[in-house]
Design an enzyme around this catalytic site. Structure first.
Site, PDB file in Angstrom:
ATOM      1  N   ASP A  25      33.350  46.486   8.867  1.00  0.00           N
ATOM      2  CA  ASP A  25      33.774  45.553   7.827  1.00  0.00           C
ATOM      3  C   ASP A  25      34.719  46.343   6.922  1.00  0.00           C
ATOM      4  OD1 ASP A  25      34.102  43.981   5.584  1.00  0.00           O
ATOM      5  OD2 ASP A  25      31.967  43.837   5.093  1.00  0.00           O
ATOM      6  N   LYS A  87      43.711  46.883   0.954  1.00  0.00           N
ATOM      7  CA  LYS A  87      43.672  45.692   1.810  1.00  0.00           C
ATOM      8  C   LYS A  87      44.548  44.571   1.265  1.00  0.00           C
ATOM      9  CE  LYS A  87      40.174  42.664   3.956  1.00  0.00           C
ATOM     10  NZ  LYS A  87      38.723  42.473   4.093  1.00  0.00           N
TER      11      LYS A  87
HETATM   12 MG    MG Z   1      33.693  41.630   2.177  1.00  0.00          MG
END
Ligand code: MG
Ligand code: ADP
Length: 625
Positions: A25, A87
């Site tokens: 993740d 990100k």
């Molecule tokens: Mg997350």
């Protein structure tokens, strides 16, 4: 897949090889790695016993970067070289991130390819390289724990990530030396972790409230397949906003006003974060902060006061929930389960509000921090071949329609938005001009009817089309979006077989707010677009007619037309050319029809003459053939 290990002499045992695979993740705030061990999915911890790896990388002039908690702790001292939230920048262009970049403390420089680079003491660093450092760290942690090299990883991405963002994630993995088995949408991973894929058919909501973003996705599970029906969210709403709000409250309570030094503010935000997390289990917390004069202010915050403070933020998460339901054409009654994902869903009040909104208790059995990594690990275990025969197909949707430019600046959509992937769609097009031997293919993304309002993804050319009359060539354009959401486009002329293709790798993508704007615009402009589309179609038709009539006059006016006929046709031609300038569709259409009418006899005569010419001197069997 069963493999046999080569045995050492004397060893006779044949083992079925277990492949090492992990789920990662790769979060905005925190990243995690998980694996399936002895049939059980678990997150892996680092040397300090933490399963969280803060998604932060600190760069040095003459030493390798450090990743994780150590880097996060240094953010106060060395903000310019300590990169967090990479990100948000992944797969974006300089222009795309302007608003995001303004809120980040870094200095940016743009590269030739339009990607933003962050200036650090170690040089200019791309967001892909930052993400690669995080992946590398998790990979090394997993390899140390599992005792071998990884055979592959499933990396999760937000469901709304576009082509460029997915590609950038893959690039980061490649840079880290990690084999990507599949990119998997975060909500789908969460649903897999809960085993919703082995349950009955149904519609599930995944509510993901993380550190910096909020995402909601609606998944439909049917016939063994997950399909993302809709996604919505707020890319600037997360646990960080809760911290900031609480910090503001603290400042006001402690009577701190005016300019606050950056480091001092960071400490206060840190204190707010600690208080927030403590209030998940405690009914109240003690707070203490230093004022500017060095005195210590102390106070108490009860959970009830905290809840009242953050209620507006929680309400803001319900708006995208409503929008996603509307997009999917559903009401809360259609929803079977609500899965909670992200650290901020630990807040009891968030759970209450979600339960109230959807009219059912959300699923919280799996730690909301771990649920995405766990689902990714389960998927990785299957994809790497540890569970023969258990192939799961996971389907996602594309966030915006994909199409190509056609004559007159119009977009022909081949793959409408929210189509599940993988998908292959093809459509035939033809040439516009006689003898046309090349066709330019312009690939576009967006909901609007006109090229000018859409986003250009790529252009390529199909060359070597044999010269034919306009409309005779048959060009088949195929769009293929793979399971990772990456697009490739090919074009093939069917009568000759000439072919050309392109893999779409834009250097940057769309921000989710841009995606939303494009969607909103498409609704707002729908009526206007239809009008514009009709006008463009009319213009294309008329241009075609003018060209044909002019060519025919040049070739056959002498001998086939009387002077009077010729004058009438030329007059109608001039009128149509005139009216085209007016942009009034009714006027253009009237002039167009008139030209068609006055040339119909001429056309019939030409046809007869040319057919006779073509037939003369040929044998009957050639004609029949
Ligand atoms: Mg997350
Ligand atoms: P992301 O997916 O954006 O990387 P996470 O899902 O890891 O983020 O969520 C991180 C956020 O969750 C942080 O803002 C953190 O403060 C918040 N969080 C973690 N635990 C709790 C808690 N017990 N109560 C409230 N918020 C929490």
């Amino acid at each position: 897949m069963v493999l046999f290990q080569i045995s050492e002499p004397g060893e006779t045992q044949l083992q079925r090889q277990h492949h090492l695979a992990v789920g990662i993740d790769l979060g905005t705030t925190n990243s995690l790695v998980a694996t399936v061990r002895d049939g059980h999915a678990e997150t892996l911890v680092n040397a300090h016993g933490d399963y969280h790896c803060p998604s932060v990388v600190r760069y040095f002039a003459d030493a390798p970067p450090v990743v994780g908690q150590e880097a996060k702790d240094a953010a106060y001292q060395d903000p310019l070289n300590t990169i967090a939230s990479a990100k948000r920048l992944l797969g974006r262009g300089v222009a795309d991130i302007e608003t995001t970049a303004n809120r980040l403390p870094y200095e940016f420089s743009s590269s030739d390819c339009g990607m933003p680079y962050i200036k650090t003491v170690a040089g200019n660093i791309s967001p892909v390289a930052v993400s690669a450092e995080i992946l590398k760290k998790l990979m090394e942690q997993a390899e140390a724990d599992l005792g071998g090299e990884l055979d592959g990883a499933v990396i999760t991405v937000p469901a709304y990530f576009d082509d460029a963002q997915r590609q950038a994630t893959k690039d980061a993995a490649r840079l880290a030396g990690l084999k990507v088995l599949r990119l998997l949408n975060e909500p789908t991973a969460a649903a897999v972790a809960y085993g919703l894929d082995s349950g009955s058919e149904g519609i599930h909501v995944v509510y993901d409230f993380g550190g910096g973003t909020f995402d909601v996705s609606i998944l439909r599970f049917s016939r063994g397949v997950f399909e993302v029906m809709a996604t919505a969210g707020d890319s600037s709403l997360g646990g960080d906003d809760v911290d900031r709000l609480l910090a503001e409250w603290l400042l006001a309570e402690a009577g701190l006003t005016g300019e606050i030094e950056h480091r001092h503010l960071r400490r206060i935000i840190g204190e707010a974060n600690r208080a927030k997390e403590a209030l998940t289990t405690a009914a109240s917390v003690q707070l203490s902060i230093e004022t500017q004069t060095g005195e210590v202010w102390q106070g108490v915050l009860t959970r009830a006061d905290f809840e009242a403070l953050i209620d507006p933020l929680i309400m803001r998460t319900l708006r995208p929930c409503r929008r996603a339901l509307r997009d999917a054409g559903l009401t809360t009654d259609d929803i079977q389960d609500v899965v909670m994902v992200g650290g901020s869903t630990r807040i009891p009040r968030v759970r209450e509000c979600v339960a109230e909104f959807f009219g059912r208790e959300p699923m919280v059995d799996i730690d909301p921090d771990k649920v995405v990594a766990v689902g990714a690990a389960i998927q990785a275990d299957i994809l790497v071949g540890n569970k023969p025969g258990d192939e799961m197909l996971l389907l996602d949707v594309i966030p915006l329609s994909l199409g190509i430019e056609t004559m007159g600046g119009l977009v022909e959509k081949l793959v409408p938005r929210n189509t599940t992937i993988p998908v292959v769609r093809a459509q035939e097009f033809t040439t516009f001009k006689d003898g046309q031997t090349a066709m330019s293919i312009h690939v576009l993304q967006g909901e609007r009817e006109l090229v000018a309002d859409s986003r250009s993804l790529a252009r390529f050319e199909l060359r070597g089309i044999p010269p034919m009359n306009a409309g005779a060539a048959r060009i088949r354009v195929t769009f293929q979006v793979d399971a990772d959401g990456l697009l490739s486009v090919s074009a093939r002329e069917l009568t000759s077989g000439v072919e050309s293709s392109i893999e779409i790798k834009p250097s940057y993508g769309l921000t989710d707010s841009e995606v939303e704007k494009m969607l909103a615009d498409s609704l707002l402009y729908a009526a206007e677009d239809v009008k514009k589309r009709r006008l463009h179609e009319q213009l294309v038709d008329s241009a075609r007619l003018i060209e044909a009539v002019e060519a025919a006059l040049k070739m056959d006016a002498d001998g086939m037309l009387t002077n009077k006929e010729c004058v009438t046709i030329k007059a109608a031609l001039t009128t149509l050319k005139d009216k085209i300038q007016s942009e009034d569709i009714a006027l253009i259409k009237a002039a167009h029809d008139k030209l068609e009418r006055v040339t119909s006899d001429f056309a019939a005569r030409r046809m007869n003459v040319h057919i006779n010419e073509a037939l003369s001197g040929k044998l009957l069997d050639q004609i029949i053939d």
